[in-house]
Design a protein around this motif. Structure first.
Motif, PDB file in Angstrom:
ATOM      1  N   GLY A 179      49.458  46.760  40.813  1.00 37.58           N
ATOM      2  CA  GLY A 179      48.839  46.934  42.227  1.00 37.58           C
ATOM      3  C   GLY A 179      49.038  45.896  43.411  1.00 37.58           C
ATOM      4  O   GLY A 179      49.629  44.779  43.243  1.00 37.58           O
ATOM      5  N   ALA A 181      46.739  44.022  44.699  1.00 42.75           N
ATOM      6  CA  ALA A 181      45.808  42.748  44.459  1.00 42.75           C
ATOM      7  C   ALA A 181      45.215  42.897  43.194  1.00 42.75           C
ATOM      8  O   ALA A 181      45.337  44.219  42.255  1.00 42.75           O
ATOM      9  N   ALA A 183      41.735  41.927  40.613  1.00 40.23           N
ATOM     10  CA  ALA A 183      40.461  41.657  40.247  1.00 40.23           C
ATOM     11  C   ALA A 183      40.490  40.690  39.295  1.00 40.23           C
ATOM     12  O   ALA A 183      41.200  40.611  38.376  1.00 40.23           O
ATOM     13  N   GLN A 186      40.453  41.360  35.622  1.00 43.61           N
ATOM     14  CA  GLN A 186      41.370  42.002  35.022  1.00 43.61           C
ATOM     15  C   GLN A 186      41.882  40.901  34.222  1.00 43.61           C
ATOM     16  O   GLN A 186      43.043  41.403  33.467  1.00 43.61           O
ATOM     17  N   ARG A 257      50.070  38.022  43.679  1.00 42.96           N
ATOM     18  CA  ARG A 257      49.125  38.873  44.081  1.00 42.96           C
ATOM     19  C   ARG A 257      48.067  38.445  44.317  1.00 42.96           C
ATOM     20  O   ARG A 257      47.387  37.471  43.861  1.00 42.96           O
ATOM     21  N   PHE A 259      43.815  37.946  45.145  1.00 39.68           N
ATOM     22  CA  PHE A 259      42.563  38.469  44.328  1.00 39.68           C
ATOM     23  C   PHE A 259      41.800  39.411  45.472  1.00 39.68           C
ATOM     24  O   PHE A 259      41.691  39.277  46.785  1.00 39.68           O
ATOM     25  N   THR A 260      41.121  40.317  44.679  1.00 40.52           N
ATOM     26  CA  THR A 260      40.166  41.283  45.455  1.00 40.52           C
ATOM     27  C   THR A 260      38.961  40.483  45.859  1.00 40.52           C
ATOM     28  O   THR A 260      38.614  39.642  45.122  1.00 40.52           O
ATOM     29  N   GLY A 261      38.186  40.810  46.990  1.00 39.57           N
ATOM     30  CA  GLY A 261      36.768  40.179  47.128  1.00 39.57           C
ATOM     31  C   GLY A 261      37.292  38.783  47.685  1.00 39.57           C
ATOM     32  O   GLY A 261      38.096  38.271  48.095  1.00 39.57           O
TER      33      GLY A 261
END
Length: 290
Positions: A179, A181, A183, A186, A257, A259-261
Motif C-alpha cells: 500500500g 501508507a 496504519a 497493521q 511508507r 503512516f496514515t492519520g
C-alpha cells in the motif's frame, strides 16, 4: 624595536628602487626615510640595500626579508576585518556534537552553506550518545549539540531546527509495502527493531507512544544508530520506525511508507550553553533558518 612603519619604508624603497622615489610616494622627506631604513638595518643586524651604485639594490638579506615583510604587512592590514569576522562568527572553529541520525537530515545542506558562505569557519563534528554529548557541552568540549529532544538544564538554551515525520522502514517486498501508507494497527505481531533510549522524548519514546496498544515482536532492541536499524531491515530481520530523513538509506533493499492519520514526528533540536559567548553558534543556527 622593529616597527611596522620602518618595515613599510623598507618595502617602499625596494619597490621604487629609489630612496627619492620612495620618499615621494610616502609624502615625506628623503633624509628621515634614509635614517629610518638605516635604523631598521641596525635592529636586524644586516644591511638590506647595497648603496654603492646610483640606485639601491637589495642585498641577499633584503631579498630574503622582502616577501616576509609583505606577508606581515598584509596580515596587519587584515586585522580589523578578522576582528569583525570573529565578532560576527564567520571565522573560527565550531565544535558540533550530534546523534548519528542527525546527519541524515538538513545538516549536510547546512555544512555545504558553511563551506560556501563562511570559508573561514571550521566545523568539527563529534558523534555520540545524548548524555555524553551534553556532558561534553557542559565541560566546554563542544559548542552546540544536535539532539531529537529538548534537554533540561538551567544553563542550557535550545532551538528547534527542523521537524520531520516518522515513517516505517520495511524489507523490500514486505506485505505492508503493497500500500501507499501503513496504519499503525497493521503492525500487530510484526517483528520490530527498537532504538535505544537516549532521553525523555527521543525516537524510542516516540516509537513506544506510536505503538501503544499494538502488540509487536521486538526482534532487536536497544539499537543506537538509525543507520544500523535500516541495515537490519535490509537484512530482513524486521521493520523499524525511523525519521523521514533516512529514506535515502539502502533504497535497493528497503522500502519506506508513511503512516496514515496524524502521527507525531521528531524535532531536531540545537542546544548550547547560554553562559558562553561563541558567535559561530549563532551563525550556525542562522544557516538552519535559511
Amino acid at each position: 624595536m622593529v616597527t611596522l612603519r620602518r618595515l613599510e619604508y623598507f618595502v617602499a624603497v625596494a619597490e621604487e628602487q629609489s630612496f627619492t622615489g620612495a620618499a615621494r610616494a610616502l609624502h615625506m622627506a628623503q633624509p628621515p626615510l634614509s635614517s629610518q631604513v638605516r635604523a631598521l638595518e641596525r635592529e636586524l643586524g644586516a644591511e638590506l640595500f647595497d648603496r654603492s651604485g646610483r640606485t639601491p639594490v637589495l642585498t641577499p638579506a633584503g631579498r630574503a626579508l622582502l616577501p616576509e615583510v609583505r606577508r606581515l604587512l598584509a596580515a596587519y592590514d587584515r586585522l580589523p576585518a578578522t576582528a569583525q569576522q570573529a565578532r560576527d562568527g564567520s571565522v573560527g572553529r565550531l565544535r558540533v556534537g550530534l546523534v548519528p541520525s542527525a546527519v541524515a537530515g538538513g545538516l549536510p545542506d547546512v555544512l555545504r552553506r558553511v563551506h560556501g558562505e563562511l570559508p573561514g569557519l571550521e566545523v568539527a563534528l563529534v558523534e555520540g550518545r545524548p548524555a555524553d554529548l551534553l556532558r561534553r557541552l557542559d565541560l566546554d568540549d563542544l559548542d552546540v549539540v544536535l539532539l531529537y529532544a529538548v534537554p533540561d538544564g538551567p544553563a542550557l538554551a535550545s532551538q528547534v531546527l527542523a521537524g520531520e515525520p516518522l515513517v516505517l522502514a520495511l524489507p523490500r517486498g514486505h506485505r505492508l509495502a503493497a500500500g501507499a501508507a501503513v496504519a499503525v494497527r497493521q503492525l500487530e505481531h510484526e517483528a520490530l527493531l527498537m532504538p535505544a533510549r537516549h532521553g525523555d522524548d527521543g525516537l524510542r519514546e516516540r516509537t513506544s507512544a506510536l505503538l501503544a496498544g499494538v502488540h509487536v515482536r521486538v526482534a532487536q532492541d536497544d539499537l543506537w544508530m538509525v543507520q544500523t536499524m535500516v541495515a537490519l531491515v535490509a537484512a530482513g530481520l524486521g521493520c523499524a520506525v525511523v525519521p523521514a530523513s533516512t529514506t535515502g538509506l539502502r533504497p535497493d533493499a528497503v522500502e519506506y511508507r508513511p503512516f496514515t492519520g496524524a502521527v507525531p514526528g521528531l524535532e531536531l533540536v540545537a542546544t548550547w550553553r547560554e553562559d558562553r559567548d561563541h558567535p559561530p553558534v549563532a551563525r550556525f543556527l542562522d544557516l538552519w533558518a535559511g
